[in-house]
Enzyme design. Structure first.
Site, short mmCIF file in Angstrom:
data_model
loop_
_atom_site.label_atom_id
_atom_site.label_comp_id
_atom_site.label_asym_id
_atom_site.label_seq_id
_atom_site.Cartn_x
_atom_site.Cartn_y
_atom_site.Cartn_z
N ASP A 17 -1.60 13.53 5.58
CA ASP A 17 -1.37 12.08 5.44
C ASP A 17 -2.63 11.29 5.80
O ASP A 17 -3.42 11.71 6.64
CB ASP A 17 -0.21 11.66 6.35
CG ASP A 17 0.34 10.30 5.96
OD1 ASP A 17 0.19 9.89 4.79
OD2 ASP A 17 0.92 9.63 6.84
N ARG A 21 -5.24 5.19 3.42
CA ARG A 21 -5.94 4.40 4.44
C ARG A 21 -7.43 4.75 4.50
O ARG A 21 -8.29 3.90 4.71
CB ARG A 21 -5.29 4.60 5.81
CG ARG A 21 -4.05 3.73 5.99
CD ARG A 21 -3.22 4.22 7.15
NE ARG A 21 -2.49 5.44 6.81
CZ ARG A 21 -1.90 6.23 7.69
NH1 ARG A 21 -1.95 5.93 8.98
NH2 ARG A 21 -1.25 7.30 7.29
N ASN A 65 7.84 9.95 -2.63
CA ASN A 65 6.58 9.46 -3.19
C ASN A 65 6.69 9.08 -4.67
O ASN A 65 5.85 8.34 -5.20
CB ASN A 65 5.45 10.49 -3.00
CG ASN A 65 5.00 10.66 -1.56
OD1 ASN A 65 4.52 11.74 -1.18
ND2 ASN A 65 5.13 9.62 -0.74
N ARG A 191 6.14 11.10 12.66
CA ARG A 191 7.44 11.37 12.04
C ARG A 191 7.34 12.56 11.09
O ARG A 191 6.26 13.01 10.74
CB ARG A 191 7.98 10.14 11.32
CG ARG A 191 7.03 9.53 10.31
CD ARG A 191 7.67 8.31 9.59
NE ARG A 191 6.70 7.64 8.76
CZ ARG A 191 6.02 6.53 9.12
NH1 ARG A 191 6.24 5.97 10.29
NH2 ARG A 191 5.15 6.00 8.29
N SER A 193 9.04 12.61 8.01
CA SER A 193 9.04 12.12 6.62
C SER A 193 9.70 13.09 5.63
O SER A 193 9.17 13.35 4.54
CB SER A 193 7.60 11.81 6.18
OG SER A 193 7.07 10.76 6.96
C1 IPE Z 1 4.46 12.19 3.72
O1 IPE Z 1 3.60 11.12 3.77
C2 IPE Z 1 4.35 12.91 2.42
C3 IPE Z 1 3.07 13.57 2.13
C4 IPE Z 1 2.02 13.61 2.89
C5 IPE Z 1 2.99 14.22 0.87
P1 IPE Z 1 4.09 9.64 3.42
O2 IPE Z 1 2.90 8.78 3.52
O3 IPE Z 1 4.81 9.63 2.14
O4 IPE Z 1 5.12 9.35 4.59
P2 IPE Z 1 5.64 7.97 5.19
O5 IPE Z 1 6.04 7.11 4.02
O6 IPE Z 1 4.51 7.37 5.94
O7 IPE Z 1 6.77 8.35 6.08
C1 IPE Z 2 -0.81 11.31 1.77
O1 IPE Z 2 -1.60 10.18 1.92
C2 IPE Z 2 -0.79 11.82 0.35
C3 IPE Z 2 0.46 11.52 -0.36
C4 IPE Z 2 1.53 11.03 0.17
C5 IPE Z 2 0.47 11.83 -1.77
P1 IPE Z 2 -1.04 8.72 1.71
O2 IPE Z 2 -1.19 8.34 0.28
O3 IPE Z 2 0.35 8.61 2.23
O4 IPE Z 2 -2.03 7.87 2.60
P2 IPE Z 2 -1.65 6.71 3.61
O5 IPE Z 2 -0.64 7.25 4.56
O6 IPE Z 2 -1.10 5.59 2.79
O7 IPE Z 2 -2.94 6.38 4.28
MG MG Z 3 1.08 8.22 4.06
#
Ligand code: IPE
Ligand code: IPE
Ligand code: MG
Length: 246
Positions: A17, A21, A65, A191, A193
């Protein structure tokens, strides 16, 4: 400091994750962060191979997602397709057995075909199992296991009275592999998730503020060192632990 072999995780599960950001901090589109995250996947795999970790499960795309803005989902699908074309050969050479877990129904056919091909190509490998959770949700996993049980009951192959934890576990994703010993989530959120809900029951959890594209060997080393220092009690008391299965 080297970690003694007995205290190493056999199975590492990772929520990758923080890609979005990472890009936003650089005033770049989120997809740039996803692209940068590919390098971290490679670094993580190298680390696991060097450490003799037997299974690596990577959360790449959750069932939730799919609800992100269409342009981000589209960019992720393109990246996923590109990775399947560029990375599978190298994973095969490294002896990785690739498996995808999750509901494949929503993925474009070009991706589904490559998922199947990657699994077939690498089915005989045993250096490490690389499980990629795509379109995955822990609740989906439990629901599909429940459906499989119901099908067996309806067909007369399974007595409802015989449904126990082992019967459920055997129908879940990753059923052939040891449960994750260590869970790592990058990006600072504390978390699960909807990752592996059943399989994480006794997994040691480790969180880091490091954003996924910034992941390096030192951070992974820190996670493993922390894991090595933990006492896993599995509901017992310390004095009982000499014979506890790891
Ligand atoms: C969890 O990350 C899923 C993956 C890294 C693929 P998210 O960014 O989707 O999780 P939340 O929304 O912060 O809980
Ligand atoms: C995790 O990174 C990758 C996926 C969920 C596909 P994010 O896209 O959730 O990145 P942040 O959490 O918004 O920084
Ligand atoms: Mg994320």
């Amino acid at each position: 400091m080297a970690v003694p072999p007995a205290r190493k995780p056999r199975h590492l599960a990772v929520i990758m994750d923080g890609n979005g950001r990472w890009a936003e901090r650089r005033h770049r589109p989120r997809v740039i962060g996803h692209r940068a995250g590919v390098r971290a996947v490679q670094a993580c795999l190298e680390f696991c191979l060097a450490e003799g970790i037997r299974s690596l499960t990577l959360f790449a795309f959750s069932s939730e997602n799919w609800n992100r803005p269409a342009d981000e989902v589209g960019a992720l699908m393109k990246l996923f397709l590109r990775m399947l074309d560029s990375e599978v050969g190298e994973l095969h050479r490294r002896g990785a057995r690739i498996g995808f877990i999750g509901d494949r129904a929503g993925f474009p056919e070009a991706i589904r075909l490559r998922m199947n091909a990657a699994e077939q190509l690498t089915a005989g490998n045993d250096a490490i199992c690389v499980n990629i959770a795509a379109g995955y949700g822990g609740r989906w996993d439990i629901a599909q296991a429940a459906r499989a049980l119901a099908v067996d009951v309806a067909a007369g192959r399974l007595d409802p009275a015989a449904i126990d934890e082992a019967a459920v576990a055997s129908r879940l994703s990753l059923s052939g592999q040891a449960e994750p010993d260590l869970f790592i989530r990058t990006g600072g959120d504390l978390r699960i998730s909807n990752f592996l809900l059943w399989q994480l029951a006794y997994t040691e959890l480790w969180f880091t503020e490091t954003l996924w594209p910034d992941l390096d060997q030192a951070t992974l080393r820190q996670a493993l060192d922390d894991f090595a220092s933990r006492e896993r009690r599995f509901g017992l008391v310390s004095s009982q632990l000499t014979e506890v299965p790891r």
